[in-house]
Scaffold this motif. Structure first.
Motif, mmCIF file in Angstrom:
data_model
loop_
_atom_site.group_PDB
_atom_site.id
_atom_site.type_symbol
_atom_site.label_atom_id
_atom_site.label_comp_id
_atom_site.label_asym_id
_atom_site.label_seq_id
_atom_site.Cartn_x
_atom_site.Cartn_y
_atom_site.Cartn_z
ATOM 1 N N PRO B 29 43.697 60.282 37.215
ATOM 2 C CA PRO B 29 43.494 58.945 36.638
ATOM 3 C C PRO B 29 43.580 57.839 37.684
ATOM 4 O O PRO B 29 42.799 56.895 37.663
ATOM 5 C CB PRO B 29 44.627 58.816 35.621
ATOM 6 C CG PRO B 29 44.957 60.206 35.251
ATOM 7 C CD PRO B 29 44.725 61.025 36.489
ATOM 8 N N ARG B 32 40.378 57.979 39.582
ATOM 9 C CA ARG B 32 39.263 57.553 38.750
ATOM 10 C C ARG B 32 39.263 56.053 38.532
ATOM 11 O O ARG B 32 38.234 55.404 38.564
ATOM 12 C CB ARG B 32 39.369 58.223 37.378
ATOM 13 C CG ARG B 32 38.219 59.161 37.133
ATOM 14 C CD ARG B 32 38.048 59.335 35.658
ATOM 15 N NE ARG B 32 38.273 60.731 35.298
ATOM 16 C CZ ARG B 32 38.345 61.158 34.056
ATOM 17 N NH1 ARG B 32 38.248 60.321 33.054
ATOM 18 N NH2 ARG B 32 38.555 62.430 33.802
ATOM 19 N N SER B 33 40.441 55.526 38.313
ATOM 20 C CA SER B 33 40.495 54.097 38.019
ATOM 21 C C SER B 33 40.165 53.289 39.260
ATOM 22 O O SER B 33 39.887 52.107 39.177
ATOM 23 C CB SER B 33 41.877 53.725 37.500
ATOM 24 O OG SER B 33 42.817 53.940 38.506
ATOM 25 N N LYS B 34 40.189 53.938 40.423
ATOM 26 C CA LYS B 34 39.896 53.186 41.644
ATOM 27 C C LYS B 34 38.415 53.138 41.970
ATOM 28 O O LYS B 34 37.966 52.210 42.620
ATOM 29 C CB LYS B 34 40.650 53.806 42.825
ATOM 30 C CG LYS B 34 42.058 53.270 42.903
ATOM 31 C CD LYS B 34 42.711 53.636 44.216
ATOM 32 C CE LYS B 34 44.141 53.134 44.248
ATOM 33 N NZ LYS B 34 45.031 54.076 44.899
ATOM 34 N N PRO B 37 33.339 50.322 39.291
ATOM 35 C CA PRO B 37 32.606 50.422 38.044
ATOM 36 C C PRO B 37 31.137 50.105 38.259
ATOM 37 O O PRO B 37 30.747 49.653 39.327
ATOM 38 C CB PRO B 37 33.248 49.337 37.200
ATOM 39 C CG PRO B 37 33.750 48.344 38.181
ATOM 40 C CD PRO B 37 34.075 49.096 39.427
ATOM 41 N N ASP B 38 30.341 50.330 37.220
ATOM 42 C CA ASP B 38 28.933 49.991 37.306
ATOM 43 C C ASP B 38 28.744 48.494 37.106
ATOM 44 O O ASP B 38 29.683 47.743 37.089
ATOM 45 C CB ASP B 38 28.147 50.764 36.243
ATOM 46 C CG ASP B 38 27.865 52.164 36.723
ATOM 47 O OD1 ASP B 38 28.721 52.688 37.455
ATOM 48 O OD2 ASP B 38 26.816 52.712 36.379
ATOM 49 N N ASN B 40 27.741 44.950 35.132
ATOM 50 C CA ASN B 40 28.258 44.362 33.902
ATOM 51 C C ASN B 40 29.743 44.608 33.755
ATOM 52 O O ASN B 40 30.218 45.083 32.741
ATOM 53 C CB ASN B 40 27.518 44.929 32.682
ATOM 54 C CG ASN B 40 27.899 44.202 31.408
ATOM 55 O OD1 ASN B 40 28.546 43.154 31.442
ATOM 56 N ND2 ASN B 40 27.518 44.753 30.277
ATOM 57 N N CYS B 41 30.498 44.334 34.817
ATOM 58 C CA CYS B 41 31.909 44.661 34.717
ATOM 59 C C CYS B 41 32.755 43.420 34.496
ATOM 60 O O CYS B 41 33.961 43.497 34.486
ATOM 61 C CB CYS B 41 32.360 45.438 35.931
ATOM 62 S SG CYS B 41 31.837 44.670 37.442
ATOM 63 N N GLY B 42 32.126 42.273 34.300
ATOM 64 C CA GLY B 42 32.872 41.146 33.816
ATOM 65 C C GLY B 42 33.556 40.301 34.868
ATOM 66 O O GLY B 42 33.500 40.600 36.048
ATOM 67 N N PRO B 43 34.218 39.235 34.397
ATOM 68 C CA PRO B 43 34.784 38.257 35.310
ATOM 69 C C PRO B 43 35.928 38.795 36.164
ATOM 70 O O PRO B 43 36.188 38.252 37.234
ATOM 71 C CB PRO B 43 35.279 37.149 34.376
ATOM 72 C CG PRO B 43 35.350 37.757 33.026
ATOM 73 C CD PRO B 43 34.406 38.883 32.993
ATOM 74 N N ASP B 44 36.612 39.831 35.686
ATOM 75 C CA ASP B 44 37.700 40.366 36.494
ATOM 76 C C ASP B 44 37.174 41.219 37.631
ATOM 77 O O ASP B 44 37.914 41.713 38.458
ATOM 78 C CB ASP B 44 38.627 41.243 35.642
ATOM 79 C CG ASP B 44 39.343 40.406 34.614
ATOM 80 O OD1 ASP B 44 39.562 39.221 34.909
ATOM 81 O OD2 ASP B 44 39.657 40.933 33.546
ATOM 82 N N CYS B 45 35.873 41.428 37.619
ATOM 83 C CA CYS B 45 35.281 42.415 38.509
ATOM 84 C C CYS B 45 35.019 41.829 39.870
ATOM 85 O O CYS B 45 34.597 40.689 40.008
ATOM 86 C CB CYS B 45 33.960 42.857 37.885
ATOM 87 S SG CYS B 45 33.024 43.900 38.929
ATOM 88 N N LYS B 46 35.293 42.641 40.850
ATOM 89 C CA LYS B 46 34.964 42.195 42.198
ATOM 90 C C LYS B 46 33.814 43.059 42.700
ATOM 91 O O LYS B 46 33.930 43.794 43.662
ATOM 92 C CB LYS B 46 36.188 42.327 43.106
ATOM 93 C CG LYS B 46 37.250 41.316 42.757
ATOM 94 C CD LYS B 46 38.627 41.810 43.156
ATOM 95 C CE LYS B 46 39.710 41.126 42.345
ATOM 96 N NZ LYS B 46 39.807 41.670 40.978
#
Ligand SMILES: Nc1nc2c(ncn2[C@@H]2O[C@H](COP(=O)(O)OP(=O)(O)O)[C@@H](O)[C@H]2O)c(=O)[nH]1
Lengths: 714, 49
Positions: B29, B32-34, B37-38, B40-46
């Motif tokens: 986990p 995986r969490s590291k 992401p693809d 459309n990952c939103g405002p928290d996304c870098k």
């Protein structure tokens, strides 16, 4: 037309026959590559039309040019020539499905705004004819102002006719904005183009009006897709433009879409007609009932009710068989292997733990069988449509429905499927409520509790109270998801909804090979994935429940009172040992926390292990109860649960209130590590998975508490 | 408790299983969490792309 080689692009909604036409035009002269850096296929080929070798590009299927989805964005960027090293196509062939003309023409009207020559291909003429739809291509051509050809891509002579039409084309650029935006919308577009798009962005000229319309309807720009300067200026101009539209009495979000559809309606209403009602509307007539405002939800409910009743009753004989297999297998190992630690570990740990879960394989298989049949017939899309009504009422986006429905199988694919939701807040809310949907990992727990504690009274002839409870738990999941979304929507408002178009495919027989293959695949995953974890946890648990070894003190008359509190006369040495093991001691520590929910320490241990994955609960209970069982005895887990007595009170451990409380806990608690990990990945922050875990588990605790307190005081 | 063959095998299994569980529920986990992401990952996304 000139004898110059042209670049011709095929655009259209998915499944309109673009690829079929592409293959027919290019034959073997094609190559398939990926667009640079991404995994969408790019199909380019050549075709000799009228003696000239033309280049043909098959673009990814798109419903619109609003480029929020990768496929649509690629189609769009290729058409406006902004894609690296690609020239603007000389001709766009818009492929539409004649049997679904109005909806398909939406994209066509957008492509017509791009300032490139357009030809409309009314494909699937045979299908339309079969449905009794007749279309006059000349009338369509007149009202749209582009050449139109009606074909069936599977028919060779039609392809020749298409080639003929292409070679005759005079490559005239259609009149832009023929669909007629009203004055205020036009004014708003001009404002945006002149004050923002032209001076400050790198949007190509041909795409400026489409971009302006997109900004007006969405109200925000997506900085991932193009370069711009002066973000603040852009935002304020968009705001001004939207105000202009509102002043003109329009809704900035819907005006464009509505005008386009009005225009399309006018074009098609006199150019196409439905002649025969009979064959045409079998699907439509079914849909008139199935997607009806009132009948739709009723039918959906009945379908689910029937499905869960069937899962419950049909699986029973298979479950009994598996049960027998494991009990016999356990006995065989116990008697064959010499006595010792390994013997106990295998029989009470591994076999009991695994058997407790594998027994639910038939139900899992039936569940997925039904899901795939519903999907294969096309009913699933209707169910989503029916749910969409509820969803949009509580303010959820229509696109949330499909991810939520896939949550019935497992939350993880559902969470990945939320990527189709463009609005970030809508997406987050969908992710946050999705784990309430009753995933297949909950099934074993529900099924065990129901089989043991809900009477199988028959209701209405074919339903039983057990089947109805089962169904009720699934409905409960949906209701909780919707309620939670409703509340979150109030806390984080996401603005108005953009219209959402859902495709309803024609009804057909499911492809049985696909149904069986997929079902078998799910069964395999259940056994291997859940199986591995369950075996592992059962082994650890067996050790924790078997050590430290303690001997039950011998009871004598004199010290009877002294020991009274720590054991009772009816207790066997095995349960005494269990109560004093590591697991038992730990269970006793957490017991005060879960006692108000009606759970004893054994359930507590099960709850702890189920935070790894829900179905582990059942394996854990089976392991614990097998260790406790006197050697030689063997009964099913169900019987063990029914007969379990609390040594302190002498009361049965499980009452109906306990069982209901436990089912509610499993319905609501966030007990899945894999989901947490996926949410972390999809949101790229620990904030959301943490919030999800806390709120869901707190809600579960509270609800179980209330349910048990009410239930046990009735 | 005497240490015979069966006890040895049992504890061996425990060891293997503990390694497996740590890998499955802790290491994977985290890994995986590291991974990024693809879209459309939103405002928290870098997002890099
Ligand atoms: N009956 C009929 N089927 C067609 C026609 N054109 C394509 N199809 C079928 O429709 C399906 C979708 O076609 P495809 O070319 O893959 O569509 P795409 O997604 O637009 O590329 C395929 O099964 C085709 O065989 C047509 O004119 N008539």
């Amino acid at each position: 037309m000139s004898k110059e080689p042209l670049t011709i692009a095929l655009v259209g909604n998915p499944n309109t026959g673009k690829s079929t036409i592409f293959n027919a035009l290019t034959g073997l002269r094609q190559k398939i590559a990926n667009y640079p850096g991404i995994t969408v296929e790019q199909k380019v080929g050549t075709s000799i039309i009228g003696g000239v070798l033309h280049k043909i590009i098959d673009l990814p299927g798109a419903y619109s040019l609003n480029y929020k989805k990768l496929d649509e964005r690629i189609a769009y960027e290729t058409l406006i020539g902004s894609y690296e090293h690609e020239e603007i196509p000389d001709l766009a062939l818009v492929v539409v499905d004649s049997s679904n003309l109005d909806r398909n023409l939406y994209l066509a009207t957008q492509v017509m705004d791009l300032g490139i020559p357009v030809m409309l291909i009314l494909n699937m003429s045979d299908v339309a004819k079969g449905k009794g739809i007749s279309i006059n291509p000349d009338l369509i051509s007149n009202s749209l102002g582009v050449p139109v050809v009606a074909i069936s891509a599977k028919n060779k002579s039609d392809i020749d006719q298409l080639k003929q039409k292409i070679s005759e084309s005079d490559l005239e650029v259609p009149e832009p904005l023929k669909w007629g935006p009203d004055d205020s919308l036009k004014e708003a577009m001009n404002l945006l183009i002149n004050e923002w798009i032209k001076p400050y962005t790198n949007i190509p000229e041909s795409a400026r009006s489409i971009e302006a319309l997109r900004l007006i309807s969405e109200g925000e720009f997506n900085n991932a897709f193009y370069q711009f300067e002066k973000e603040e200026k852009g935002k304020s101009t968009i705001k001004k433009a939207r105000e202009l539209v509102e002043k003109g009495g329009g809704n900035p979000m819907a005006t464009e879409v509505l005008s386009r559809y009005n225009f399309i309606g006018e074009c098609t209403s006199n150019a196409s007609s439905i002649t025969s009602q009979t064959k045409a509307s079998l699907t439509d007539r079914i849909d008139a009932v199935v997607t009806h405002k009132v009948a739709g939800p009723v039918i959906f409910t009945l379908v689910l009710l029937f499905m869960f009743q069937a899962i419950f009753s049909w699986a029973t004989p298979f479950m009994d068989m598996i049960d027998l297999l494991f009990v016999e297998g356990g006995n065989w190992v116990a008697n064959t292997l010499p006595e010792g630690m390994l013997n106990d570990l295998l029989v009470d740990g591994v076999i009991a733990g695994l058997g407790g879960v594998v027994i639910f394989l038939p139900q899992i298989l039936f569940l997925f069988f039904f899901i795939y049949v519903l999907e294969g017939t096309g009913y699933m899309a209707r169910a989503a449509f029916v749910m969409d009504g509820f969803m949009t009422k509580v303010g959820l986006h229509g696109r949330s429905v499909v991810p939520l429905m896939s949550g019935f199988a497992c939350a993880i694919p559902g969470i990945m499927a939320t990527r189709t939701i463009e609005n970030w807040r809508d997406r987050i809310i969908t992710i946050m409520v999705l784990p309430f949907m009753a995933c297949s990992a909950r099934l074993p727990v529900y099924a065990l509790m129901i089989a043991a504690f809900i009477p199988s009274t028959t209701i209405l002839g074919i339903f039983t109270l057990q089947g109805i409870t089962f169904f009720g738990l699934y409905i409960f999941g949906i209701v909780m998801a919707v309620l939670a979304a409703f509340v979150m929507k109030r806390i984080f408002p996401t603005g108005q909804q953009t219209p959402f178009i859902m495709e309803l495919p024609a009804y057909k027989m499911p492809k049985w090979s696909v149904v069986f293959q997929n079902t078998a695949e799910r069964g395999k995953v259940f056994i291997t994935e859940a199986g591995k974890i369950i075996v592992a946890i059962s082994i650890v648990l067996w050790f924790l429940a078997s050590f430290p070894k303690t001997e039950m003190p011998v009871l004598t008359q004199t010290d009877n009172t002294e020991y009274n509190s720590s054991f009772d006369v009816t207790e066997n040495p095995e349960s005494y040992q269990l109560r004093h093991s590591f697991a038992g001691q730990f269970g006793k520590i957490i017991e005060p926390v879960i006692e108000p929910l009606g759970f004893d320490w054994k359930i507590g241990i099960g709850l702890i292990t189920s935070f790894a994955a829900r179905e582990v609960m059942v394996g854990t209970l089976n392991t614990i109860y097998s260790i406790e069982e006197e050697d030689g005895e063997s009964s099913t887990l169900k019987e063990k649960l029914i007969n379990d007595v609390n040594p302190e009170t002498g009361q049965p451990v499980y009452s109906i209130a306990t069982a209901i409380s436990l089912m509610i806990f499993f319905a609501l608690a966030m007990q899945c590590m894999s989901t947490i990990a996926i949410v972390k990945r999809e949101t790229n922050s620990w904030k959301w998975p943490t919030a999800m875990f806390v709120y869901m588990t707190a809600l579960a605790y509270l609800s179980s508490f209330i349910a048990f307190q009410i239930g046990s005081n009735l | 408790m005497e240490f015979d063959f069966q006890t040895g095998v049992a504890f061996g299994m425990l060891a293997i299983v503990l390694v497996y569980l740590t890998n499955r529920f802790v290491l994977t986990p985290i890994r995986r969490s590291k991974t990024s992401p693809d879209h459309n990952c939103g405002p928290d996304c870098k997002c890099e792309h």
